[in-house]
Scaffold this active site. Structure first.
Site, PDB file in Angstrom:
ATOM      1  N   CYS A   1       7.249  -1.565   5.322  1.00  0.00           N
ATOM      2  CA  CYS A   1       6.633  -0.351   5.872  1.00  0.00           C
ATOM      3  C   CYS A   1       7.282   0.145   7.160  1.00  0.00           C
ATOM      4  O   CYS A   1       7.709   1.285   7.266  1.00  0.00           O
ATOM      5  CB  CYS A   1       5.141  -0.594   6.106  1.00  0.00           C
ATOM      6  SG  CYS A   1       4.201  -0.978   4.613  1.00  0.00           S
TER       7      CYS A   1
ATOM      8  N   HIS B   1       4.267   2.321  12.016  1.00  0.00           N
ATOM      9  CA  HIS B   1       3.873   1.096  11.303  1.00  0.00           C
ATOM     10  C   HIS B   1       2.404   0.765  11.480  1.00  0.00           C
ATOM     11  O   HIS B   1       1.695   0.466  10.534  1.00  0.00           O
ATOM     12  CB  HIS B   1       4.723  -0.093  11.749  1.00  0.00           C
ATOM     13  CG  HIS B   1       4.319  -1.371  11.069  1.00  0.00           C
ATOM     14  ND1 HIS B   1       3.801  -2.453  11.741  1.00  0.00           N
ATOM     15  CD2 HIS B   1       4.311  -1.719   9.754  1.00  0.00           C
ATOM     16  CE1 HIS B   1       3.513  -3.414  10.885  1.00  0.00           C
ATOM     17  NE2 HIS B   1       3.815  -2.992   9.670  1.00  0.00           N
TER      18      HIS B   1
END
Length: 485
Positions: free
Chosen positions: A66, A125
């Site tokens: 991610c 994130h």
């Protein structure tokens, strides 16, 4: 409602209003939508964006995790350091450059040009844009300290952003339950019974406020699902007949590969009450595989409904004709492909994700088959908004593809992970691993015309193609694997 807000000194807005930008990030969304020819998944609202915009059939991320994937997208850069391919790239690199004169992201660039920038949910994130660990108290430092006028997240009953990200119904979360949970849940709750419904609620409120502003806006909305755990309201599970759900077309380990190219599905297996544990020794049962895919699809349908409400509000506010819409999945996901449940590989399933652009004066309902990368979004937005792009970007503007002007397109996308570099062109994927002691095989080649599911590494059978593509690998190798042999 608890909202986390960043109020930073605002540059003077431009007099002439630019296009607004609505950026929708959907976590772990591989191209499993109707618009991508999945006939089982229910995604009418996401499909509608594709029908009104341009669908990229071959979009690849720079890293199958991610944080690193989002950093590549936001900076327009390929990784130069080992930290760039980790989830810590924001906390350990970008946030620490807050006193640098460099632009930290395309959101920051737009803000410098007079855009009012708002993030709701997971754009970088962290789910709320702040730096702290899964079980820690909410942090005070921002992952993108120069990018946002406002960064918002309704925490509901979950208390922290990370608890919200790993939420179960009724305020439960993965951390507090010590992972003694199943990797899915179907609770008989409303959309706001899970955090993504609250993200939508906040985004709608903010969209109404932004519609009254004189300056253009950038609104980023980052939905959590279908990231694990695959939790969504029961009504979305009820959309599916599990008997119609198909399991992976390639559930076996590819031939002629080193098992280090794969992994043991820790992301799924950490949920202690899962009925089965995934492994490389054998596939999960068909029964459990279908249940997990059912849960993943239900999560997609849940997000699809949230996006549909967002699109309706945009239309009712009269903003549709002047708003660029970006729909993006931060990477793919193995749903049993190669016996893997998760991302974190350099195979196609982990690197290929959803990417759709709807923009004013762009041809509607078209599909692009050229190879594109997440790093291409930054220069694309600059051109669509009439700005000169920064010289340092690695990506190339997609506007010629959006306008179908038959450009001399490079058709190359790079990805990095697991001590490997992978390059994808129109036909082949070549991956080179920099493993200790050069454990063999360290070169993998897949022919996507004859073997789209990457079932067989043909590197030894095609040495001339390998040598040609290794030259491309060298062009994308910035020395991030420092101790190469």
């Amino acid at each position: 409602m608890i909202l986390i807000v960043s109020c930073l000194k605002k540059p003077k807005a431009k007099e002439a209003k630019q296009h607004n930008i609505l950026f929708i990030a959907i976590d772990d969304l591989r191209p499993d939508l109707g618009i991508y020819n999945n006939t089982v998944v229910k995604s009418p609202n996401l499909d509608a964006i594709g029908n009104e915009g341009v669908v990229f059939n071959n979009h690849f991320v720079t890293a199958p995790t991610c944080g690193a994937s989002r950093a590549g997208l936001l900076t327009g850069l390929l990784p130069r350091d080992s930290i760039d391919i980790t989830n810590e790239v924001f906390s350990e690199k970008i946030a620490k450059q807050k006193d640098s004169p460099k632009t930290e992201s395309f959101v920051h660039f737009l803000r410098q040009k007079g855009y009012y920038t708002v993030g709701v949910g997971k754009i970088s994130h962290s789910p709320d844009g702040l730096i702290y660990g899964y079980g820690d108290e909410i942090g005070t430092e921002w992952e993108l300290p120069k990018s946002w006028d406002e960064m918002l997240l309704d925490l509901g009953n979950w208390g922290t952003g990370w608890n919200s990200f790993f939420a179960y119904s009724g305020g439960k979360n993965r951390t507090d339950e010590n992972k003694n949970l199943k990797p899915y849940e179907k609770a008989n709750v409303s959309d706001e019974g899970y955090p993504d419904g609250l993200i939508l609620k906040t985004a709608l409120k903010k969209l109404n406020e932004l519609s009254e502003k004189k300056e253009p806006f950038f609104l980023g909305v980052g939905f959590f699902k279908p990231h694990l755990p695959f939790n969504s309201p029961k009504k979305y599970w009820d959309l599916y007949d599990r008997n119609q759900i198909k399991t992976s077309p390639n559930p076996e380990i590819p031939k002629n590969v080193n098992l280090k190219s794969l992994h043991s599905s820790h992301e799924l297996n950490q949920y202690k009450k899962g009925e089965e544990k995934a492994s490389l020794q054998k596939p999960l049962s068909e029964h459990y595989s279908k249940k997990l895919i059912h849960a993943y699809y239900a999560s997609i349908s849940y997000i699809d409904n949230q996006v549909g409400k967002l699109m309706t509000e945009l239309e009712q506010l009269g903003l549709s004709d002047n708003t660029i819409i970006i729909l993006w999945g931060d990477h793919g996901w193995h749903l049993g492909d190669h016996r893997i449940w998760g991302k974190h590989t350099l195979f196609e399933r982990s690197l290929k994700s959803t990417f759709i652009i709807k923009a004013p004066q762009i041809k509607k309902g078209s599909k692009v088959n050229e190879i594109v990368s997440s790093i291409d979004l930054y220069p694309t937005l600059m051109e669509l908004c009439g700005f000169s792009k920064p010289n340092r970007l690695d990506g190339q503007s997609l506007v010629p593809l959006l306008k179908f002007q038959s450009p001399d397109w490079s058709n190359v996308a790079y990805s990095y992970y697991n001590r490997g570099i992978s390059v994808r062109n129109e036909r082949f994927r070549l991956t080179k691993y920099f493993r200790e002691n050069e454990e063999e095989p360290n070169i993998e080649l897949y022919d996507h015309i004859n073997d789209p599911n990457e079932t067989t590494n043909i590197a030894k059978q095609e040495p001339m193609i390998v040598q040609k593509l290794l030259k491309l690998i060298d062009q994308g190798d910035f020395g991030i694997y420092k101790n190469k042999n």
